[in-house]
Structure formats: C-alpha cells, structure tokens
Design an enzyme around this catalytic site. Sequence first.
Site, PDB file in Angstrom:
ATOM      1  N   SER A 207       0.770  -0.933  -0.169  1.00 57.46           N
ATOM      2  CA  SER A 207      -0.330  -0.152  -0.109  1.00 57.46           C
ATOM      3  C   SER A 207       0.838   0.794   0.322  1.00 57.46           C
ATOM      4  O   SER A 207       0.623   2.191   1.038  1.00 57.46           O
ATOM      5  CB  SER A 207      -1.130   0.238   1.544  1.00 57.46           C
ATOM      6  OG  SER A 207      -1.613  -0.922   1.085  1.00 57.46           O
TER       7      SER A 207
ATOM      8  N   ARG B 150       7.726   6.195  -4.000  1.00 56.82           N
ATOM      9  CA  ARG B 150       8.669   7.046  -2.682  1.00 56.82           C
ATOM     10  C   ARG B 150       7.743   5.921  -1.395  1.00 56.82           C
ATOM     11  O   ARG B 150       6.015   6.070  -1.585  1.00 56.82           O
ATOM     12  CB  ARG B 150       7.986   8.241  -2.527  1.00 56.82           C
ATOM     13  CG  ARG B 150       6.184   8.889  -2.794  1.00 56.82           C
ATOM     14  CD  ARG B 150       5.915   9.881  -2.930  1.00 56.82           C
ATOM     15  NE  ARG B 150       4.777  10.196  -2.785  1.00 56.82           N
ATOM     16  CZ  ARG B 150       3.897  10.401  -3.576  1.00 56.82           C
ATOM     17  NH1 ARG B 150       4.736  10.445  -5.567  1.00 56.82           N
ATOM     18  NH2 ARG B 150       3.064  10.479  -4.643  1.00 56.82           N
TER      19      ARG B 150
ATOM     20  N   ASP C 297      -4.131  -1.059  -1.845  1.00 55.82           N
ATOM     21  CA  ASP C 297      -4.638  -1.189  -1.234  1.00 55.82           C
ATOM     22  C   ASP C 297      -5.868  -0.853  -2.095  1.00 55.82           C
ATOM     23  O   ASP C 297      -7.032  -1.814  -2.175  1.00 55.82           O
ATOM     24  CB  ASP C 297      -4.772  -1.071   0.374  1.00 55.82           C
ATOM     25  CG  ASP C 297      -4.263  -0.105   0.722  1.00 55.82           C
ATOM     26  OD1 ASP C 297      -4.121   0.454  -0.199  1.00 55.82           O
ATOM     27  OD2 ASP C 297      -4.185   0.908   1.808  1.00 55.82           O
TER      28      ASP C 297
HETATM   29  C1  GLC Z   1      -0.572   5.848   1.702  1.00 55.03           C
HETATM   30  C2  GLC Z   1      -0.142   5.519   0.302  1.00 55.03           C
HETATM   31  C3  GLC Z   1      -1.245   4.863  -0.720  1.00 55.03           C
HETATM   32  C4  GLC Z   1      -2.044   3.865  -0.019  1.00 55.03           C
HETATM   33  C5  GLC Z   1      -2.779   4.712   0.976  1.00 55.03           C
HETATM   34  C6  GLC Z   1      -3.907   4.570   2.163  1.00 55.03           C
HETATM   35  O1  GLC Z   1      -1.287   7.029   0.674  1.00 55.03           O
HETATM   36  O2  GLC Z   1       1.020   6.344  -0.594  1.00 55.03           O
HETATM   37  O3  GLC Z   1      -0.352   4.438  -1.581  1.00 55.03           O
HETATM   38  O4  GLC Z   1      -3.167   3.220  -0.807  1.00 55.03           O
HETATM   39  O5  GLC Z   1      -1.353   5.337   2.106  1.00 55.03           O
HETATM   40  O6  GLC Z   1      -3.005   2.981   2.864  1.00 55.03           O
END
Ligand code: GLC
Length: 492
Positions: free
Chosen positions: A179, A194, A232
Amino acid sequence: MPLSRRGSGTLLTPTGQHLAMHTRTQDDESLPHATKRTMTDHLRRLETLFTLTPQRMRMITQSFRETLENGLEKVDQVVPMIPTFVFGWPSGQEQGDYLAIDLGGTNLRVCLVHLQGKGKFEVTQSKYRLSEEQKQDEGQKLFDFCAESLKTFIDSNSGEDGILHLEPGEKLPLGFTFSYPCKQNSIDHGILIRWTKGFGAPNTEGENVAEMFQKSLDKFELPVTLTALINDTTGTLIASHYVNPHTRIACIFGTGCNAAYMEHVKDIPKIKDLGIDGGMDMVINCEWGAFDSFEHEHLPRSKYDISIDESSNKPGEQAFEKLISGRYLGEILRLVICELIDDGILFLGQNTYKVEVTNALDTALLSLMESDPTEELLMIIGIFSHFFALETTLAERQFLRAIARLIGRRAARLSACGIGAIVGKMGYLENGCAVGCDGSLYNKYPGFAGRIQEGLVDIFGEKARNIYTHHCRRWIWPMTKARKDAGIHAHL
Ligand code: GLC
C-alpha cells in the site's frame, strides 16, 4: 471519584455545539480552571479554522478534478494516477483458494481466502503489528519479515487439522497488497516511487518491490507463486465489486488515505503508446493523498497541520493525506491541546508532560472521545487520566470532544471532495454508484461515513444521495489471478 454537580446550563457555539456550564465540585476547589467563556472563545476560533463551507468544498472538488485529469494526461505528476494493469470487473463467480499478504501502514496481514462464487467468500487471517523501527530498517529486512510471517502462517495452518492441504511440490497463488505508490508496467511488478505514512526503509525507493519480495520468498523456500502486486485501494475496488456490483470507486481511510476507480483506457492519454485496446477499462490507483503537495494552493492548512508536515520525515509531501488520515488526526488534536496548555486554558496546575510527547495521542482515542455515550463523558475522563495522568472538568471534556469533532468532520468532508472529484469526472451523479471503503478511520471512527455523505450533499445537492459508501474488506482481491488465467489480462 466524587460525584459531579449537575445541570446548571449550557453555552451554545455558532455551529450548534453545546458546552456545559457546570463543573465537578472538587475541581473547583482543588484546581484552577479557565472560564467557560474563554473555552467558548477558543472553540469559536477553532471552528472557523476547521470548518469547510460548501462553497469551499466545491472549489476544492473542482481543483481536485483538474489534478486527476492532469495525472491521466502526463507522466510524473504529483498525483500520479497510476495505471495498475488490472482490467475490468470481476464476474462475482470467481472461485478457489488464494493467499494474500497485505503490508499496510500499521499492520502486516496474512490471509487465506476461499472464494465460493456468487460474491461469497471465507477468510482466515493473522495480523502482525509493525514496529516503528521496522519501518526505518533496511527494505530487504522488511520483506524478509513479510516472508517469515507468511511461513509461520502456512506452517500453522498446514497438517491434518489445518485448512491448508498442499500436495508435495504444489504452490499456492499469492497476491501481495503493497500500500504505497508504485509505478507498474505489469501486474506483478512495481517500482516504489516513494514511501508514505512515515515509512523510510532505505534501499527501497526506486526499486522493484515485487522482485525484492520474491527474493525473501525464495530465502524462506515458501510453496507460493507471487502472481500480483497491487495497492490496497485497487484490492478494495475489486473486492467491493465482487460483493456489490454497483461499486465504481474504492477508498482507504486508514493510516493513509487514497482512492482507486475504473477508468476507460481511451481516457488515459499518457499510456496511448502502449497500444492497449481503448475500449477496455483499467483500474487507476490515484494516490490522491499527494493532492496539493509542495505548492499548498488548495487545501485549508492550519498552523497545526503545517507543524505536523514540517516535522514529518517527508515535509511538503502527502498534503491531503496529512489532513485526513489516521496517522495524523490524533496529533492534530494533541497540538491544539498543547497550545491551549501553553496559553493557560487547559489543565491548569497539572503536570502535562505526558500529553506533550509527539504522537502521544492516537487517532483511536479521538474515535473513543467522539463515541462516549455518557452524560459525564466518563470515557474521556478515563482516557485523560489513564494515558496522560490528567484530571478533566466536564467543561474541559466537552470542549475536547468538540475539537475532536471538528478535526474528524473536516477529514470526512475533505474526503468527500476527493470522491466528488471522481464522481464528477466519471459522470456518476445521475445514475449513482457505490464507493467501497476500508481502513480503520472508516470502520471505527463514529459518524465518518455519515459525514462523507453530508459532505457530498453539500457539494452536489440532494442528487449526491445516489452515491453511497459501503464497507468492504479487501483481502479477497487475489481472485485477479483467476481472471488472469482466464485470459482477461491480455496485456500483461
Ligand atoms: C498512502 C499510500 C497509498 C495507500 C494509502 C492507504 O496514501 O501512498 O498507496 O493506498 O496510504 O493505505
């Protein structure tokens, strides 16, 4: 604890919040306190700071939409609008057993998913808490931890009484929910753009995390085949549609916040050279937490938000996420409290060092404060005495709860702006759609879903009632593998 004196009246603030004018008897005797009038003045000031008018929300929604469109048009934008190479919706008839491993912002989960078709499924899962040290340690070690946890899960669920019965040499398909923003050129590949959510593991940004994880899987000789790596939000979108075919958008409101939705390939100009059939649909992982990063032109950032940003490991980044997600809301309230302590408004004459520690107030405590059903706000008494060794008057507790409400409400209304931007762009208002949501804030914060709905009505009017959020667990998404086998992922 001595009983309170009750019922001497309330003060009404401009947005209709009530502050009681009575305090507990012994507080008046033993500890000095600011007057209710002073607290009301501060609450007014904070209301102005944290309240979003419908007009402001419409402006944010509009600039949000432009940002999303830019991200589809051009590569390397702040909100990257990442093509996921997940094509089309599940049919709801997918069946079979899949393993899923989910590296979120707070926990690592390992799940065995048994899809039964007709939108039905069973999940067996184990959850492991990630330590702050692990988030900063070498990236490869983090993936080793994921593989090791998967090994423990497989071992403990195998054998005669277990739910896993693998033939010698047999391998189970494994889906990896990672995620964080990853640039993908196929479903089983992802270059980490990042870290977000406070992670900082070295030697991972710019690397193919699927490959790094595969290395760890090999090290532990696990009977699995890594078939897909997804975000996610993408997982939630696929899983939500499996259980509710009206789903068009998915959001995570947890430690981080983000959304994914299904886009027409013909409307993603930046990938036109790939030659993918324009008539197909592909999931876009927006990474909308980055909205308004660096330039800070559109969002209403308070001095508390700015301070959190500046002391974070990634100043300037994830500007939208820092106003909304579970990683930050508790800290916003804590900074407000610290300021009011310094100004001599709260907890006079008490030792406040415990609440003055950075990140000492978890967002889960805001949820509890908002959900306290007792007239005396007993839960809030408990929270402040247990975690911070502080006594509170009823007026202070009502004041604190009112601030928590302002912070929680702003987060939900800003989230509505993001959803509104996708709804507007895709033209979903007329016929309506479902928005599948997951994450601790959505699942546990009282009233979060209702406030999103209220925000959507402020943006679009009554028609917004056609758009509704629903909760969905994302673990079942690895069925994507079944669809890949069926040739649906023709372009992988
Ligand atoms: C952060 C991450 C993203 C993820 C979100 C929720 O924003 O960068 O990829 O979907 O958290 O977990």
